[in-house]
Design a protein around this motif. Sequence first.
Motif, PDB file in Angstrom:
ATOM      1  N   GLY A  58     -22.705   2.978  -9.918  1.00  0.00           N
ATOM      2  CA  GLY A  58     -22.149   4.275 -10.284  1.00  0.00           C
ATOM      3  C   GLY A  58     -21.326   4.913  -9.179  1.00  0.00           C
ATOM      4  N   GLU A  59     -20.927   4.109  -8.180  1.00  0.00           N
ATOM      5  CA  GLU A  59     -20.086   4.636  -7.104  1.00  0.00           C
ATOM      6  C   GLU A  59     -18.620   4.326  -7.394  1.00  0.00           C
ATOM      7  OE1 GLU A  59     -22.820   4.834  -3.190  1.00  0.00           O
ATOM      8  OE2 GLU A  59     -21.784   2.938  -3.477  1.00  0.00           O
ATOM      9  N   PHE A  60     -17.749   5.187  -6.868  1.00  0.00           N
ATOM     10  CA  PHE A  60     -16.306   4.999  -7.024  1.00  0.00           C
ATOM     11  C   PHE A  60     -15.816   3.998  -5.975  1.00  0.00           C
ATOM     12  CE2 PHE A  60     -17.193   9.272  -8.610  1.00  0.00           C
ATOM     13  CZ  PHE A  60     -16.572   9.218  -9.845  1.00  0.00           C
ATOM     14  N   ARG A  61     -14.968   3.103  -6.406  1.00  0.00           N
ATOM     15  CA  ARG A  61     -14.348   2.119  -5.505  1.00  0.00           C
ATOM     16  C   ARG A  61     -12.881   1.982  -5.889  1.00  0.00           C
ATOM     17  NH1 ARG A  61     -17.725  -1.562  -2.725  1.00  0.00           N
ATOM     18  NH2 ARG A  61     -19.916  -1.177  -3.163  1.00  0.00           N
ATOM     19  N   ALA A 109       0.807  -1.232   0.000  1.00  0.00           N
ATOM     20  CA  ALA A 109       0.000   0.000   0.000  1.00  0.00           C
ATOM     21  C   ALA A 109       0.838   1.278   0.000  1.00  0.00           C
ATOM     22  CB  ALA A 109      -0.982   0.001   1.170  1.00  0.00           C
ATOM     23  N   PRO A 110       1.867   1.376   0.853  1.00  0.00           N
ATOM     24  CA  PRO A 110       2.610   2.649   0.896  1.00  0.00           C
ATOM     25  C   PRO A 110       3.313   3.017  -0.411  1.00  0.00           C
ATOM     26  CG  PRO A 110       3.062   1.344   2.856  1.00  0.00           C
ATOM     27  CD  PRO A 110       2.317   0.457   1.897  1.00  0.00           C
ATOM     28  N   VAL A 111       3.643   2.025  -1.244  1.00  0.00           N
ATOM     29  CA  VAL A 111       4.411   2.292  -2.469  1.00  0.00           C
ATOM     30  C   VAL A 111       3.570   2.160  -3.739  1.00  0.00           C
ATOM     31  CG1 VAL A 111       6.597   1.606  -1.408  1.00  0.00           C
ATOM     32  CG2 VAL A 111       5.232  -0.098  -2.638  1.00  0.00           C
ATOM     33  N   ALA A 112       2.297   1.805  -3.586  1.00  0.00           N
ATOM     34  CA  ALA A 112       1.442   1.549  -4.745  1.00  0.00           C
ATOM     35  C   ALA A 112       1.089   2.839  -5.472  1.00  0.00           C
ATOM     36  CB  ALA A 112       0.164   0.839  -4.295  1.00  0.00           C
ATOM     37  N   GLY A 113       1.092   2.767  -6.802  1.00  0.00           N
ATOM     38  CA  GLY A 113       0.629   3.876  -7.626  1.00  0.00           C
ATOM     39  C   GLY A 113      -0.888   3.856  -7.694  1.00  0.00           C
ATOM     40  N   VAL A 114      -1.460   4.840  -8.383  1.00  0.00           N
ATOM     41  CA  VAL A 114      -2.914   4.921  -8.532  1.00  0.00           C
ATOM     42  C   VAL A 114      -3.261   4.937 -10.016  1.00  0.00           C
ATOM     43  CG1 VAL A 114      -4.990   6.282  -8.051  1.00  0.00           C
ATOM     44  CG2 VAL A 114      -3.150   6.179  -6.351  1.00  0.00           C
ATOM     45  N   GLU A 115      -4.144   4.023 -10.415  1.00  0.00           N
ATOM     46  CA  GLU A 115      -4.606   3.926 -11.795  1.00  0.00           C
ATOM     47  C   GLU A 115      -6.099   4.265 -11.810  1.00  0.00           C
ATOM     48  OE1 GLU A 115      -3.196   0.600 -14.439  1.00  0.00           O
ATOM     49  OE2 GLU A 115      -5.329   0.041 -14.295  1.00  0.00           O
ATOM     50  N   ASP A 116      -6.442   5.376 -12.416  1.00  0.00           N
ATOM     51  CA  ASP A 116      -7.836   5.828 -12.475  1.00  0.00           C
ATOM     52  C   ASP A 116      -8.502   5.271 -13.720  1.00  0.00           C
ATOM     53  OD1 ASP A 116     -10.270   7.087 -12.539  1.00  0.00           O
ATOM     54  OD2 ASP A 116      -9.467   9.120 -12.309  1.00  0.00           O
ATOM     55  N   GLN A 117      -9.239   4.181 -13.545  1.00  0.00           N
ATOM     56  CA  GLN A 117      -9.876   3.509 -14.671  1.00  0.00           C
ATOM     57  C   GLN A 117     -11.210   4.140 -15.056  1.00  0.00           C
ATOM     58  OE1 GLN A 117      -9.991  -0.643 -13.504  1.00  0.00           O
ATOM     59  NE2 GLN A 117      -7.794  -0.870 -13.801  1.00  0.00           N
ATOM     60  N   THR A 118     -11.559   5.248 -14.414  1.00  0.00           N
ATOM     61  CA  THR A 118     -12.821   5.923 -14.729  1.00  0.00           C
ATOM     62  C   THR A 118     -12.671   6.911 -15.887  1.00  0.00           C
ATOM     63  OG1 THR A 118     -12.508   7.756 -13.164  1.00  0.00           O
ATOM     64  CG2 THR A 118     -13.558   5.745 -12.318  1.00  0.00           C
ATOM     65  N   GLY A 142      -9.082   6.076 -21.880  1.00  0.00           N
ATOM     66  CA  GLY A 142      -7.675   6.051 -22.260  1.00  0.00           C
ATOM     67  C   GLY A 142      -6.742   6.243 -21.077  1.00  0.00           C
ATOM     68  N   PHE A 143      -7.166   5.729 -19.892  1.00  0.00           N
ATOM     69  CA  PHE A 143      -6.357   5.904 -18.677  1.00  0.00           C
ATOM     70  C   PHE A 143      -4.964   5.308 -18.841  1.00  0.00           C
ATOM     71  CE2 PHE A 143      -8.641   1.909 -18.076  1.00  0.00           C
ATOM     72  CZ  PHE A 143      -7.634   1.048 -17.647  1.00  0.00           C
ATOM     73  N   GLU A 144      -4.041   5.900 -18.095  1.00  0.00           N
ATOM     74  CA  GLU A 144      -2.653   5.443 -18.137  1.00  0.00           C
ATOM     75  C   GLU A 144      -2.488   4.237 -17.228  1.00  0.00           C
ATOM     76  OE1 GLU A 144       1.701   7.094 -16.806  1.00  0.00           O
ATOM     77  OE2 GLU A 144       0.224   8.553 -17.504  1.00  0.00           O
ATOM     78  N   LYS A 145      -1.957   3.147 -17.788  1.00  0.00           N
ATOM     79  CA  LYS A 145      -1.721   1.932 -17.004  1.00  0.00           C
ATOM     80  C   LYS A 145      -0.566   2.172 -16.033  1.00  0.00           C
ATOM     81  CE  LYS A 145      -3.976  -1.558 -19.423  1.00  0.00           C
ATOM     82  NZ  LYS A 145      -5.047  -2.199 -18.719  1.00  0.00           N
ATOM     83  N   VAL A 146      -0.726   1.660 -14.820  1.00  0.00           N
ATOM     84  CA  VAL A 146       0.293   1.765 -13.776  1.00  0.00           C
ATOM     85  C   VAL A 146       0.731   0.350 -13.440  1.00  0.00           C
ATOM     86  CG1 VAL A 146       0.694   2.487 -11.385  1.00  0.00           C
ATOM     87  CG2 VAL A 146      -0.768   3.865 -12.861  1.00  0.00           C
ATOM     88  N   LYS A 147       2.032   0.148 -13.186  1.00  0.00           N
ATOM     89  CA  LYS A 147       2.482  -1.207 -12.874  1.00  0.00           C
ATOM     90  C   LYS A 147       2.156  -1.554 -11.419  1.00  0.00           C
ATOM     91  CE  LYS A 147       7.181  -0.367 -11.721  1.00  0.00           C
ATOM     92  NZ  LYS A 147       8.460  -0.501 -11.514  1.00  0.00           N
ATOM     93  N   HIS A 148       2.117  -2.850 -11.158  1.00  0.00           N
ATOM     94  CA  HIS A 148       1.818  -3.351  -9.810  1.00  0.00           C
ATOM     95  C   HIS A 148       3.001  -3.089  -8.883  1.00  0.00           C
ATOM     96  CE1 HIS A 148      -0.800  -5.823 -12.461  1.00  0.00           C
ATOM     97  NE2 HIS A 148      -1.675  -5.574 -11.523  1.00  0.00           N
ATOM     98  N   PRO A 149       2.792  -2.872  -7.602  1.00  0.00           N
ATOM     99  CA  PRO A 149       1.503  -2.791  -6.918  1.00  0.00           C
ATOM    100  C   PRO A 149       0.787  -1.485  -7.267  1.00  0.00           C
ATOM    101  CG  PRO A 149       3.232  -2.235  -5.375  1.00  0.00           C
ATOM    102  CD  PRO A 149       3.902  -2.638  -6.668  1.00  0.00           C
ATOM    103  N   LYS A 150      -0.557  -1.541  -7.214  1.00  0.00           N
ATOM    104  CA  LYS A 150      -1.317  -0.344  -7.558  1.00  0.00           C
ATOM    105  C   LYS A 150      -2.713  -0.375  -6.956  1.00  0.00           C
ATOM    106  CE  LYS A 150      -2.895  -2.243 -11.993  1.00  0.00           C
ATOM    107  NZ  LYS A 150      -2.870  -2.063 -13.441  1.00  0.00           N
ATOM    108  N   PHE A 151      -3.243   0.829  -6.797  1.00  0.00           N
ATOM    109  CA  PHE A 151      -4.651   1.003  -6.470  1.00  0.00           C
ATOM    110  C   PHE A 151      -5.363   1.255  -7.789  1.00  0.00           C
ATOM    111  CE2 PHE A 151      -2.692   2.252  -2.460  1.00  0.00           C
ATOM    112  CZ  PHE A 151      -3.559   1.720  -1.516  1.00  0.00           C
ATOM    113  N   GLU A 152      -6.440   0.531  -8.053  1.00  0.00           N
ATOM    114  CA  GLU A 152      -7.252   0.767  -9.234  1.00  0.00           C
ATOM    115  C   GLU A 152      -8.556   1.427  -8.792  1.00  0.00           C
ATOM    116  OE1 GLU A 152      -5.895  -3.013 -12.009  1.00  0.00           O
ATOM    117  OE2 GLU A 152      -7.763  -3.160 -10.873  1.00  0.00           O
ATOM    118  N   ILE A 153      -8.840   2.595  -9.345  1.00  0.00           N
ATOM    119  CA  ILE A 153     -10.114   3.274  -9.086  1.00  0.00           C
ATOM    120  C   ILE A 153     -11.048   2.923 -10.232  1.00  0.00           C
ATOM    121  CG2 ILE A 153     -11.299   5.488  -8.849  1.00  0.00           C
ATOM    122  CD1 ILE A 153      -8.638   6.673  -7.859  1.00  0.00           C
ATOM    123  N   TYR A 154     -12.266   2.505  -9.889  1.00  0.00           N
ATOM    124  CA  TYR A 154     -13.240   2.140 -10.913  1.00  0.00           C
ATOM    125  C   TYR A 154     -14.653   2.492 -10.451  1.00  0.00           C
ATOM    126  CZ  TYR A 154     -14.164  -1.959  -7.964  1.00  0.00           C
ATOM    127  OH  TYR A 154     -14.491  -2.774  -6.919  1.00  0.00           O
TER     128      TYR A 154
END
Length: 126
Positions: free
Chosen positions: A77-80, A48-57, A60-72
């Motif tokens: 219709g809620e964000f998770r 968690a402390p080193v994970a990037g954030v990938e906003d899939q909402t 054409g979102f930018e892919k982030v390598k693992h570990p990562k937080f994926e927002i979707y």
Amino acid sequence: MGKFVIKETKTGTKFDLKANNGEVIATSEVYTTEAACRKGIASVQKNAPVAGVEDQTVEGFEKVKHPKFEIYLDKCGEFRFRLKATNGEIIAVSEGYKQMASCKNGIESVKKNAADAKIVDERTDD
């Protein structure tokens, strides 16, 4: 400082990561053994402390390598967000948020609280 709370379910063991205010900010899958659950906690603490954030909402979102937080967006219709480990496995998920800003605050809270959160076993502690 947050805390990981280990709980018994009908089908196994899971954990919740709670913030200082007692709110659940992330939860795990149900594990078949306590040892697997504790490995899941260790993985969240490490990733968690080193994970990037990938906003899939966004388109054409930018892919982030693992570990990562994926927002979707979920079916309602809620964000998770979901936290994925280096191997791509989902190790924690969030509740639904009505606002993107709240979802991002949840991610920041997991990043901040996970590394040094104490572990409380509700199955044995009173």
